[in-house]
Enzyme design. Sequence first.
Site, PDB file in Angstrom:
ATOM      1  N   HIS A   1      -5.610  -8.612  -4.810  1.00  0.00           N
ATOM      2  CA  HIS A   1      -4.183  -8.235  -4.977  1.00  0.00           C
ATOM      3  C   HIS A   1      -3.197  -9.308  -5.492  1.00  0.00           C
ATOM      4  O   HIS A   1      -3.710 -10.376  -5.165  1.00  0.00           O
ATOM      5  CB  HIS A   1      -3.630  -7.663  -3.717  1.00  0.00           C
ATOM      6  N   LEU A   2      -2.449  -8.582  -6.271  1.00  0.00           N
ATOM      7  CA  LEU A   2      -1.385  -9.696  -6.909  1.00  0.00           C
ATOM      8  C   LEU A   2      -0.125  -9.417  -6.331  1.00  0.00           C
ATOM      9  O   LEU A   2       0.511  -8.258  -6.321  1.00  0.00           O
ATOM     10  CB  LEU A   2      -1.602  -9.230  -8.458  1.00  0.00           C
ATOM     11  N   HIS A   3       0.377 -10.377  -5.798  1.00  0.00           N
ATOM     12  CA  HIS A   3       1.738 -10.266  -5.335  1.00  0.00           C
ATOM     13  C   HIS A   3       2.765 -10.591  -6.436  1.00  0.00           C
ATOM     14  O   HIS A   3       2.611 -11.358  -7.127  1.00  0.00           O
ATOM     15  CB  HIS A   3       2.074 -11.749  -4.200  1.00  0.00           C
TER      16      HIS A   3
ATOM     17  N   GLY B   1      -5.042 -18.715   1.568  1.00  0.00           N
ATOM     18  CA  GLY B   1      -4.446 -18.159   2.364  1.00  0.00           C
ATOM     19  C   GLY B   1      -4.516 -16.537   2.135  1.00  0.00           C
ATOM     20  O   GLY B   1      -3.639 -15.914   2.578  1.00  0.00           O
ATOM     21  N   GLN B   2      -5.551 -15.971   1.787  1.00  0.00           N
ATOM     22  CA  GLN B   2      -5.862 -14.782   1.542  1.00  0.00           C
ATOM     23  C   GLN B   2      -6.039 -14.082   2.868  1.00  0.00           C
ATOM     24  O   GLN B   2      -7.039 -14.633   3.584  1.00  0.00           O
ATOM     25  CB  GLN B   2      -7.067 -14.444   0.455  1.00  0.00           C
TER      26      GLN B   2
ATOM     27  N   ASP C   1       5.116  -4.674  -0.244  1.00  0.00           N
ATOM     28  CA  ASP C   1       4.506  -5.149   0.825  1.00  0.00           C
ATOM     29  C   ASP C   1       5.022  -5.059   2.266  1.00  0.00           C
ATOM     30  O   ASP C   1       6.329  -4.879   2.267  1.00  0.00           O
ATOM     31  CB  ASP C   1       4.546  -7.135   0.792  1.00  0.00           C
TER      32      ASP C   1
ATOM     33  N   ASN D   1      -3.388 -15.091  -3.889  1.00  0.00           N
ATOM     34  CA  ASN D   1      -4.037 -16.114  -2.764  1.00  0.00           C
ATOM     35  C   ASN D   1      -5.467 -15.828  -2.851  1.00  0.00           C
ATOM     36  O   ASN D   1      -6.093 -14.499  -2.960  1.00  0.00           O
ATOM     37  CB  ASN D   1      -3.467 -15.657  -1.657  1.00  0.00           C
TER      38      ASN D   1
HETATM   39  P1  5GP Z   1      -2.626 -12.231   1.370  1.00  0.00           P
HETATM   40  O1  5GP Z   1      -2.146 -13.161   2.541  1.00  0.00           O
HETATM   41  O2  5GP Z   1      -3.970 -11.570   1.558  1.00  0.00           O
HETATM   42  O3  5GP Z   1      -2.250 -12.734  -0.067  1.00  0.00           O
HETATM   43  O4  5GP Z   1      -1.695 -11.016   1.297  1.00  0.00           O
HETATM   44  C1  5GP Z   1      -1.677  -9.780   2.029  1.00  0.00           C
HETATM   45  C2  5GP Z   1      -0.434  -9.038   1.991  1.00  0.00           C
HETATM   46  O5  5GP Z   1      -0.557  -7.593   2.618  1.00  0.00           O
HETATM   47  C3  5GP Z   1       0.617  -9.666   2.995  1.00  0.00           C
HETATM   48  O6  5GP Z   1       1.588 -10.271   2.367  1.00  0.00           O
HETATM   49  C4  5GP Z   1       0.676  -8.602   3.937  1.00  0.00           C
HETATM   50  O7  5GP Z   1       2.026  -8.493   4.506  1.00  0.00           O
HETATM   51  C5  5GP Z   1       0.549  -7.297   3.135  1.00  0.00           C
HETATM   52  N1  5GP Z   1      -0.255  -6.099   4.103  1.00  0.00           N
HETATM   53  C6  5GP Z   1      -0.992  -6.579   5.073  1.00  0.00           C
HETATM   54  N2  5GP Z   1      -1.181  -5.365   5.652  1.00  0.00           N
HETATM   55  C7  5GP Z   1      -0.407  -4.346   4.917  1.00  0.00           C
HETATM   56  C8  5GP Z   1      -0.321  -3.005   5.060  1.00  0.00           C
HETATM   57  O8  5GP Z   1      -0.953  -2.263   5.699  1.00  0.00           O
HETATM   58  N3  5GP Z   1       0.449  -2.297   4.185  1.00  0.00           N
HETATM   59  C9  5GP Z   1       1.203  -2.901   3.457  1.00  0.00           C
HETATM   60  N4  5GP Z   1       2.086  -2.424   2.291  1.00  0.00           N
HETATM   61  N5  5GP Z   1       0.952  -4.562   3.152  1.00  0.00           N
HETATM   62  C10 5GP Z   1       0.253  -4.995   3.999  1.00  0.00           C
END
Ligand code: 5GP
Length: 122
Positions: free
Chosen positions: A108-110, A101-102, A38, A95
């Site tokens: 995607h899976l964190h 909070g997406q 991330d 998310n």
């Molecule tokens: P969400 O909030 O949608 O669950 O998570 C999206 C995640 O993607 C965030 O933690 C953010 O830091 C990450 N992210 C967004 N854009 C990029 C990118 O261009 N490269 C990488 N490696 N992570 C990203």
Amino acid sequence: MSGGTDSVQEGCVFCRIARGLIPSDKIYEDGDFLAFYDLSPQAPVHFLVIPKRHIESLMDLAEADRNLAGGLLIKARELAEKLGCAGKGGRFVINCKSDGGQTVPHLHLHVLAGRPLCWPPG
Ligand code: 5GP
Ligand code: ZN
């Protein structure tokens, strides 16, 4: 398994990462999945596992995606193990949409690990 980059969305940042149009710190890649760190890590280990196919959110998973969904989870477990997180575990988070909070509308899976994580989330 349905996979590859046959279904991509031009403006989607994760589709662009999957196609190598935006650089990422890759951990793993195969025909169906990509894992990368991330950009804004919230824990000592914080990476994302995505299907290469553009699926907007968990709510858009179909019955036909059963194998893909299972594969996503198994891949996350495998990589967490490889990165030394099996013993203490971590948090595996998806998310979903606005209340979840997406911020990137590509499933995607964190995987967050390497420190104790509080619960419940805010
Ligand atoms: P969400 O909030 O949608 O669950 O998570 C999206 C995640 O993607 C965030 O933690 C953010 O830091 C990450 N992210 C967004 N854009 C990029 C990118 O261009 N490269 C990488 N490696 N992570 C990203
Ligand atoms: Zn996408």
